[in-house]
Design an enzyme around this catalytic site. Structure first.
Site, PDB file in Angstrom:
ATOM      1  N   LYS A  36      17.496 -18.465  19.165  1.00 23.93           N
ATOM      2  CA  LYS A  36      16.925 -19.151  20.326  1.00 23.93           C
ATOM      3  C   LYS A  36      16.922 -20.638  20.018  1.00 23.93           C
ATOM      4  O   LYS A  36      17.117 -21.029  18.858  1.00 23.93           O
ATOM      5  CB  LYS A  36      15.511 -18.644  20.632  1.00 23.93           C
ATOM      6  CG  LYS A  36      14.475 -19.019  19.585  1.00 23.93           C
ATOM      7  CD  LYS A  36      13.109 -18.636  20.084  1.00 23.93           C
ATOM      8  CE  LYS A  36      12.021 -19.168  19.198  1.00 23.93           C
ATOM      9  NZ  LYS A  36      10.694 -18.822  19.653  1.00 23.93           N
ATOM     10  N   CYS A  49      11.793 -11.047  14.401  1.00 22.13           N
ATOM     11  CA  CYS A  49      10.545 -10.360  14.752  1.00 22.13           C
ATOM     12  C   CYS A  49      10.732  -9.262  15.784  1.00 22.13           C
ATOM     13  O   CYS A  49      10.511  -8.087  15.496  1.00 22.13           O
ATOM     14  CB  CYS A  49       9.518 -11.369  15.246  1.00 22.13           C
ATOM     15  SG  CYS A  49       9.193 -12.652  14.037  1.00 22.13           S
ATOM     16  N   THR A 101       3.506  -9.571   9.252  1.00 22.73           N
ATOM     17  CA  THR A 101       3.469  -8.443  10.189  1.00 22.73           C
ATOM     18  C   THR A 101       3.767  -7.161   9.432  1.00 22.73           C
ATOM     19  O   THR A 101       4.844  -7.004   8.859  1.00 22.73           O
ATOM     20  CB  THR A 101       4.503  -8.667  11.310  1.00 22.73           C
ATOM     21  OG1 THR A 101       4.185  -9.897  11.949  1.00 22.73           O
ATOM     22  CG2 THR A 101       4.451  -7.542  12.327  1.00 22.73           C
ATOM     23  N   PHE A 119       0.885 -15.337  15.737  1.00 19.04           N
ATOM     24  CA  PHE A 119       1.558 -15.270  17.038  1.00 19.04           C
ATOM     25  C   PHE A 119       2.443 -16.490  17.284  1.00 19.04           C
ATOM     26  O   PHE A 119       2.841 -16.739  18.407  1.00 19.04           O
ATOM     27  CB  PHE A 119       0.525 -15.131  18.165  1.00 19.04           C
ATOM     28  CG  PHE A 119      -0.325 -13.897  18.020  1.00 19.04           C
ATOM     29  CD1 PHE A 119       0.203 -12.651  18.323  1.00 19.04           C
ATOM     30  CD2 PHE A 119      -1.626 -13.978  17.533  1.00 19.04           C
ATOM     31  CE1 PHE A 119      -0.558 -11.496  18.170  1.00 19.04           C
ATOM     32  CE2 PHE A 119      -2.400 -12.829  17.381  1.00 19.04           C
ATOM     33  CZ  PHE A 119      -1.865 -11.587  17.699  1.00 19.04           C
ATOM     34  N   GLY A 134      16.631 -11.413  20.092  1.00 18.88           N
ATOM     35  CA  GLY A 134      17.039 -11.355  18.690  1.00 18.88           C
ATOM     36  C   GLY A 134      15.947 -11.957  17.832  1.00 18.88           C
ATOM     37  O   GLY A 134      14.790 -12.052  18.252  1.00 18.88           O
ATOM     38  N   GLU A 139       8.863 -19.368  16.662  1.00 19.92           N
ATOM     39  CA  GLU A 139       9.769 -20.265  15.956  1.00 19.92           C
ATOM     40  C   GLU A 139      10.234 -21.335  16.937  1.00 19.92           C
ATOM     41  O   GLU A 139      10.446 -21.061  18.115  1.00 19.92           O
ATOM     42  CB  GLU A 139      10.973 -19.501  15.395  1.00 19.92           C
ATOM     43  CG  GLU A 139      10.618 -18.740  14.146  1.00 19.92           C
ATOM     44  CD  GLU A 139      11.825 -18.088  13.485  1.00 19.92           C
ATOM     45  OE1 GLU A 139      12.923 -18.652  13.514  1.00 19.92           O
ATOM     46  OE2 GLU A 139      11.645 -16.983  12.952  1.00 19.92           O
ATOM     47  N   VAL A 178       6.482 -18.233   8.667  1.00 19.30           N
ATOM     48  CA  VAL A 178       5.067 -18.055   9.013  1.00 19.30           C
ATOM     49  C   VAL A 178       4.186 -18.805   8.017  1.00 19.30           C
ATOM     50  O   VAL A 178       3.298 -19.571   8.395  1.00 19.30           O
ATOM     51  CB  VAL A 178       4.703 -16.548   9.044  1.00 19.30           C
ATOM     52  CG1 VAL A 178       3.187 -16.352   9.099  1.00 19.30           C
ATOM     53  CG2 VAL A 178       5.363 -15.875  10.243  1.00 19.30           C
ATOM     54  N   LEU A 231      10.710 -13.533  31.221  1.00 17.39           N
ATOM     55  CA  LEU A 231      11.480 -12.854  32.265  1.00 17.39           C
ATOM     56  C   LEU A 231      12.828 -13.547  32.436  1.00 17.39           C
ATOM     57  O   LEU A 231      13.364 -13.597  33.535  1.00 17.39           O
ATOM     58  CB  LEU A 231      10.698 -12.842  33.587  1.00 17.39           C
ATOM     59  CG  LEU A 231       9.441 -11.950  33.614  1.00 17.39           C
ATOM     60  CD1 LEU A 231       8.691 -12.125  34.927  1.00 17.39           C
ATOM     61  CD2 LEU A 231       9.811 -10.472  33.414  1.00 17.39           C
ATOM     62  N   ASN A 279       4.211  -7.966  20.523  1.00 16.00           N
ATOM     63  CA  ASN A 279       5.665  -8.101  20.432  1.00 16.00           C
ATOM     64  C   ASN A 279       6.379  -6.989  21.198  1.00 16.00           C
ATOM     65  O   ASN A 279       7.432  -7.215  21.791  1.00 16.00           O
ATOM     66  CB  ASN A 279       6.116  -8.135  18.969  1.00 16.00           C
ATOM     67  CG  ASN A 279       5.972  -9.544  18.379  1.00 16.00           C
ATOM     68  OD1 ASN A 279       5.534 -10.460  19.072  1.00 16.00           O
ATOM     69  ND2 ASN A 279       6.333  -9.711  17.126  1.00 16.00           N
TER      70      ASN A 279
HETATM   71  C1  UGA Z   1       8.111 -13.747  18.603  1.00 19.08           C
HETATM   72  C2  UGA Z   1       6.853 -13.803  19.482  1.00 19.08           C
HETATM   73  O1  UGA Z   1       7.176 -14.454  20.703  1.00 19.08           O
HETATM   74  C3  UGA Z   1       5.738 -14.568  18.768  1.00 19.08           C
HETATM   75  O2  UGA Z   1       4.557 -14.562  19.540  1.00 19.08           O
HETATM   76  C4  UGA Z   1       5.457 -13.891  17.425  1.00 19.08           C
HETATM   77  O3  UGA Z   1       4.490 -14.599  16.683  1.00 19.08           O
HETATM   78  C5  UGA Z   1       6.741 -13.851  16.617  1.00 19.08           C
HETATM   79  O4  UGA Z   1       7.777 -13.152  17.358  1.00 19.08           O
HETATM   80  C6  UGA Z   1       6.448 -13.098  15.335  1.00 19.08           C
HETATM   81  O5  UGA Z   1       6.189 -11.893  15.399  1.00 19.08           O
HETATM   82  O6  UGA Z   1       6.357 -13.737  14.277  1.00 19.08           O
HETATM   83  P1  UGA Z   1      10.028 -15.520  18.000  1.00 19.08           P
HETATM   84  O7  UGA Z   1      10.673 -14.471  17.162  1.00 19.08           O
HETATM   85  O8  UGA Z   1       9.892 -16.907  17.457  1.00 19.08           O
HETATM   86  O9  UGA Z   1       8.551 -15.087  18.429  1.00 19.08           O
HETATM   87  O10 UGA Z   1      10.897 -15.610  19.343  1.00 19.08           O
HETATM   88  P2  UGA Z   1      10.654 -15.397  20.899  1.00 19.08           P
HETATM   89  O11 UGA Z   1      10.357 -16.682  21.539  1.00 19.08           O
HETATM   90  O12 UGA Z   1       9.734 -14.270  21.143  1.00 19.08           O
HETATM   91  O13 UGA Z   1      12.115 -14.955  21.344  1.00 19.08           O
HETATM   92  C7  UGA Z   1      12.692 -13.745  20.837  1.00 19.08           C
HETATM   93  C8  UGA Z   1      14.034 -13.494  21.476  1.00 19.08           C
HETATM   94  O14 UGA Z   1      13.873 -13.124  22.839  1.00 19.08           O
HETATM   95  C9  UGA Z   1      14.999 -14.667  21.459  1.00 19.08           C
HETATM   96  O15 UGA Z   1      16.285 -14.200  21.097  1.00 19.08           O
HETATM   97  C10 UGA Z   1      14.979 -15.166  22.880  1.00 19.08           C
HETATM   98  O16 UGA Z   1      16.182 -15.784  23.262  1.00 19.08           O
HETATM   99  C11 UGA Z   1      14.767 -13.865  23.650  1.00 19.08           C
HETATM  100  N1  UGA Z   1      14.150 -14.033  24.979  1.00 19.08           N
HETATM  101  C12 UGA Z   1      12.902 -14.552  25.092  1.00 19.08           C
HETATM  102  C13 UGA Z   1      14.839 -13.628  26.118  1.00 19.08           C
HETATM  103  O17 UGA Z   1      15.983 -13.121  26.039  1.00 19.08           O
HETATM  104  N2  UGA Z   1      14.235 -13.758  27.343  1.00 19.08           N
HETATM  105  C14 UGA Z   1      12.987 -14.280  27.465  1.00 19.08           C
HETATM  106  O18 UGA Z   1      12.501 -14.357  28.614  1.00 19.08           O
HETATM  107  C15 UGA Z   1      12.307 -14.682  26.324  1.00 19.08           C
END
Ligand code: UGA
Length: 461
Positions: free
Chosen positions: A347, A287, A128, A157, A284, A160, A18, A277, A235
């Site tokens: 991811k 966050c 956070t 927000f 994972g 990564e 961050v 979705l 989140n």
């Molecule tokens: C998340 C939030 O999306 C950000 O807005 C926030 O700023 C950040 O946390 C934080 O609190 O700092 P991030 O951890 O980078 O961001 O990752 P995401 O893109 O949210 O994905 C999180 C997990 O959900 C990943 O493992 C991803 O593979 C999974 N995911 C995401 C799914 O399984 N399905 C989806 O439709 C979307």
């Protein structure tokens, strides 16, 4: 961007996922930014222009901002405090065993500010943190300093893998403020970023995610506690959408429906939208899992019924076992089997493996006596720190083909672009048995089956 915005100096304490993008984004906006971190190895690396983790575009931006003098890395955080007008607290807030948050690093920064402030400062809570941490920060600062200061809650927000984009093209800037002076300073700080937002159609990533609203709608001023709650609510809702669609995926599997089509079908409703979705092996990262657990603890401490969020977390935890079950059902007992793994990062677009579903899947495979051959375009070094050191059980491979060689099945755990165009005929030749279990629904089942594979996805017929 230019530096014609007066003379605010910004300090950023904590240069992680961050802090560093935030610091460089503000430097790109034209401010003079001083970065500090307790980790001296990281500070040294940054000063030499080397990004300490993989994030697209970050290394290039770091090089430019060091070269034009807008970003400086300070060996002593106290110097950053003394020289700055605005101080961003971006240190880590790790979870404790019971799901509550360890605020010791935040408290240390508040003490540092209290001891070394030489005048009015705006202290910005960016990490956070639980609701009402801003109160703790201001109390700690003011106990140690005679200078009046303000604390602003300005949650992050950024995603990564898209951090540089998100800092420069934010969908919203939330400012939890309780003084006019702090509000004016923060509005001034963010003005150059808001003034430089792309026009509709100008930025492909903004278009892709539908980030098109006008600059005036992107700034929201609230009280501090509301700003803290906005971060947690965002989140928690993202996690809820993921667990919701994963629940639907299970239903699809029992009925022969296709979850990707269900998601598309509901996502066309503008009240629902298409994002978050994607069914798979669960959320994972550093966050979502931590924030959901901490939200539950915070809310329960206030007597709020959060059984909905408990279910969200439980569904997510069960994804791993359910996924490994698909493998067992196909191969039988896993002992003695060789399993190829494509993707370790939590991811795509990052080398981060914190709380990555891949590591949980691999632990299960190893516990049941399998051998794994793993590949990831970016996250192998980080995974090596966390996976067992036994090279006979975990082999790190240079390509997805090498990871598949001799494997009884391959598991797709992170949907990296480079896995989209694999040569299935070649894979068929090198594998011991042609089985693909697609934990992210990345592949077209027809292509994979046409090459002679048994294909199993998530919630797909
Ligand atoms: C998340 C939030 O999306 C950000 O807005 C926030 O700023 C950040 O946390 C934080 O609190 O700092 P991030 O951890 O980078 O961001 O990752 P995401 O893109 O949210 O994905 C999180 C997990 O959900 C990943 O493992 C991803 O593979 C999974 N995911 C995401 C799914 O399984 N399905 C989806 O439709 C979307």
């Amino acid at each position: 961007m230019t530096a014609e915005h007066g003379s605010l100096t910004v300090g950023v304490i904590g240069l992680g996922h961050v802090g560093l993008p935030t610091a460089l984004g503000l430097a790109e906006a034209g401010w003079h930014v001083l970065g500090a971190d307790d980790d001296q190895a990281r500070v040294g690396k940054l000063a030499r222009g080397a990004a300490p983790f993989y994030e697209p575009g970050l290394g290039e931006l770091l090089g430019r901002k060091l070269a034009d003098g807008h970003f400086r890395v300070m060996a002593r955080p106290a110097d950053a405090v003394a020289e700055s007008d605005v101080l961003f607290v971006c240190v880590s807030t790790p979870p404790r065993e019971d799901g509550t948050i360890d605020l010791s690093h935040v408290k240390q920064v508040a003490e540092l500010v209290g001891r070394h402030a030489n005048g009015y400062k705006v202290v910005v809570e960016k990490s956070t943190t639980p609701v009402r941490t801003a109160d703790l920060i201001i109390q700690t600062v003011q106990q140690l300093s005679d200078h009046r200061m303000d604390v602003v809650v300005n949650p992050e927000f950024l995603r990564e893998g898209r951090a540089v984009h998100d800092v420069l093209h934010p969908d919203r800037i939330i400012l939890g403020v309780e003084s006019d002076r702090a509000r004016a300073t923060m509005e001034r700080l963010y003005r150059p970023i808001l003034d430089r937002l792309p026009a509709p159609g100008e930025c492909a990533e903004c278009e892709r995610i539908g980030r098109r609203h006008a600059a005036g709608e992107r700034l929201l001023i609230t009280d501090r506690t509301t700003a803290e709650l906005i971060k947690h609510t965002a989140n928690a809702l993202l996690a809820t959408r993921i667990s919701f669609i994963n629940m639907i995926a299970d239903f699809c599997e029992t009925t022969g429906a296709d979850v990707a089509q269900v998601a598309r079908g509901i996502g066309l409703d503008p009240r629902i939208g298409p994002h978050f979705l994607h069914a798979g092996i669960g959320y994972g990262g550093s966050c979502l899992p931590k924030d959901v657990r901490s939200f539950i603890r915070m809310a329960e401490a206030q007597g709020v019924d959060v059984s909905l969020l408990r279910a969200v977390a439980e569904i997510n935890e069960r994804r791993i076992e359910r996924f490994v079950d698909k493998l067992r059902q196909t191969l039988g007992p896993l002992s003695g089997k060789t399993i190829g793994v494509w993707g370790l990062a939590f991811k795509p677009g990052t080398d981060d493996v914190r709380d990555a579903p891949s590591l949980k899947v691999i632990s299960r495979l190893l516990a049941e006596g399998a051998t794994v051959r793993v590949h990831d375009p970016q996250a192998m070094d980080n995974a090596r720190q966390l996976l067992p050191q036994d090279s006979r059980r975990v082999e790190y491979c240079a390509s997805p083909y090498e990871a598949a060689t001799g494997a009884h099945a391959v598991l797709l755990l992170t949907e990296w672009d480079e896995y989209r165009a694999l040569d299935w005929t070649r894979l068929r030749r090198v594998m011991a048995s042609p089985v693909v279990i697609d934990g992210r629904n990345l592949f077209d089942p027809l292509d994979v089956r046409a090459a002679g594979f048994e294909y199993i996805g998530i919630g797909r017929p």
